[in-house]
Write an enzyme that holds these catalytic residues in place. Structure first.
Site, short mmCIF file in Angstrom:
data_model
loop_
_atom_site.label_atom_id
_atom_site.label_comp_id
_atom_site.label_asym_id
_atom_site.label_seq_id
_atom_site.Cartn_x
_atom_site.Cartn_y
_atom_site.Cartn_z
N ASP A 194 33.79 -71.25 -41.94
CA ASP A 194 34.02 -72.47 -41.16
C ASP A 194 33.40 -73.67 -41.84
O ASP A 194 33.95 -74.78 -41.83
CB ASP A 194 33.44 -72.28 -39.75
N LYS A 220 27.73 -76.36 -38.47
CA LYS A 220 28.54 -76.75 -39.64
C LYS A 220 29.09 -78.16 -39.48
O LYS A 220 29.36 -78.84 -40.48
CB LYS A 220 29.66 -75.74 -39.89
N ARG A 255 45.14 -82.55 -19.65
CA ARG A 255 44.59 -83.54 -18.71
C ARG A 255 45.61 -84.65 -18.44
O ARG A 255 45.68 -85.20 -17.34
CB ARG A 255 43.30 -84.14 -19.30
N SER A 274 39.55 -82.51 -41.48
CA SER A 274 38.33 -82.27 -40.72
C SER A 274 37.82 -83.54 -40.07
O SER A 274 37.54 -84.54 -40.74
CB SER A 274 37.24 -81.69 -41.63
N TYR A 330 48.36 -85.07 -31.14
CA TYR A 330 47.43 -84.26 -31.92
C TYR A 330 48.07 -83.51 -33.07
O TYR A 330 47.41 -83.21 -34.07
CB TYR A 330 46.71 -83.27 -30.99
N LYS A 366 32.80 -76.35 -30.03
CA LYS A 366 31.82 -76.23 -31.11
C LYS A 366 30.81 -77.36 -31.01
O LYS A 366 30.75 -78.25 -31.86
CB LYS A 366 32.53 -76.24 -32.47
N GLY A 382 44.07 -80.54 -26.78
CA GLY A 382 43.79 -81.16 -28.07
C GLY A 382 44.45 -80.35 -29.18
O GLY A 382 45.24 -79.43 -28.92
#
Length: 335
Positions: free
Chosen positions: A244, A191, A34, A254, A51, A108, A13
């Protein structure tokens, strides 16, 4: 002459590819993708167009779609798959990774069902290996573009962290170390939920003052839960906490912020995730975080409103009306 340390990154990614690119400038690096077409594109064109667009990757970085090959090559293993895929990926190679190879997580989120953090899942799948994470305010595309940034290697063993720091550092990418693995990892998890709230603020056009309030009080919620779970509250004032949080809540790149904005502009959660085309960990993590908040008796009104929106029980407009009704106590309250 000693053989150079070989870094293997699992997951192609945006962030996994970026971390592999950082390491490739310092030491031989292999990226497991993958999708075999992605691996071929990285090897032949030095791009990961899905990406990272047309951004160039280091010529020395190699990629493979063979998971066993990747595992067997690793002197340092970096796990960059989404949190819900960590266990299924590592189970396939548990007998292929050599003993004592350090393992770093980039994930995360929390594992659905078990509520385990990625480092805990890794420790279960690969017992006996030093386990830590690499985390911080890191927008992948900016780092590939060569903009300055910083991150944290968090492990309980300072010697391991010290050995890992130079593998990922550059003149413009600074790598710190921290022994508070729990606090650093929780910052990255929590976050994302505040970032969804920030995105909803953008979509609703509630104003910068309101968004600043949500970020500040969101950080307070993160710190309260972290401290209740045993983390050092000072960690949340650092790169993996407020650092972060700012990057994830403010950056147009984001994923979690964009999902919040899409929802506030009228999309369903499913439509928002589909439009994003990538994993937004906060969507999957919100219900689990609320379970933890109840278990540790921590009040998290912002996370609660976000979870209700994600679950379809609340609208973004209703969520912000709900936040206005929260009684204001002392700002320095920790519970």
């Amino acid at each position: 002459m000693a053989r150079p340390v070989r870094v293997v990154v699992l997951g192609a990614g945006s962030w996994g590819t970026t971390v592999a690119g950082l390491a490739a400038h310092n030491t031989p690096t292999l990226l497991w993708a993958r999708n075999s077409d992605t691996a071929d594109e990285i090897n032949t064109e030095h791009r990961n167009s899905r990406y990272l667009g047309e951004r160039a990757l280091p010529d020395s970085m190699r990629s493979t779609a063979d998971l066993v090959e990747a595992a067997q090559e690793a002197d340092v293993l970096v796990v960059g798959v989404p949190s819900h895929a960590v266990r299924s990926t590592l189970t396939q190679i548990a007998n292929e990774v050599r003993a004592w190879v350090p393992v770093l997580s980039l994930a995360k989120g929390l594992e659905p069902g078990t509520r385990l953090r990625p480092t805990e899942v890794i420790a279960e799948c690969l017992p006996g290996h030093p386990v830590g994470l690499l985390a911080g305010p890191n927008i992948a595309r900016e780092i590939v573009d060569g903009l300055a940034a910083a991150s944290v290697v968090a492990t309980q063993d300072v010697r391991v962290a010290t050995a890992l720091q130079p593998l990922f550092a550059s003149a413009v990418f600074r790598v710190y170390r921290n022994t508070d693995v729990l606090g650093c990892e929780l910052g990255g998890v929590l976050k994302n939920i505040v970032a969804i709230a920030s995105g909803m603020a953008d979509g609703l056009d509630v104003g910068d003052n309101t968004r600043a309030m949500v970020l500040a009080r969101g950080l307070a919620e993160m710190t309260r839960l972290g401290e209740a779970m045993g983390a050092n509250p000072r960690t949340f004032a650092g790169l993996t906490g407020v650092g972060d949080l700012i990057a994830t809540c403010m950056s147009p790149s984001s994923r979690n912020r964009r999902v919040g904005e899409f929802i506030a502009r009228g999309m369903t959660v499913e439509e928002a995730v589909a439009k994003l085309g990538q994993v937004a960990e906060g969507v999957k993590t919100a219900p689990t975080v609320m379970e933890l908040a109840r278990d540790y008796n921590v009040d998290m009104p912002i996370a609660a409103e976000v979870e209700a929106v994600v679950a379809g029980r609340q609208t973004p407009e209703g969520a912000y009306r709900g936040l206005r009704k929260v009684a204001a106590g002392s700002e320095d309250e920790v519970a």
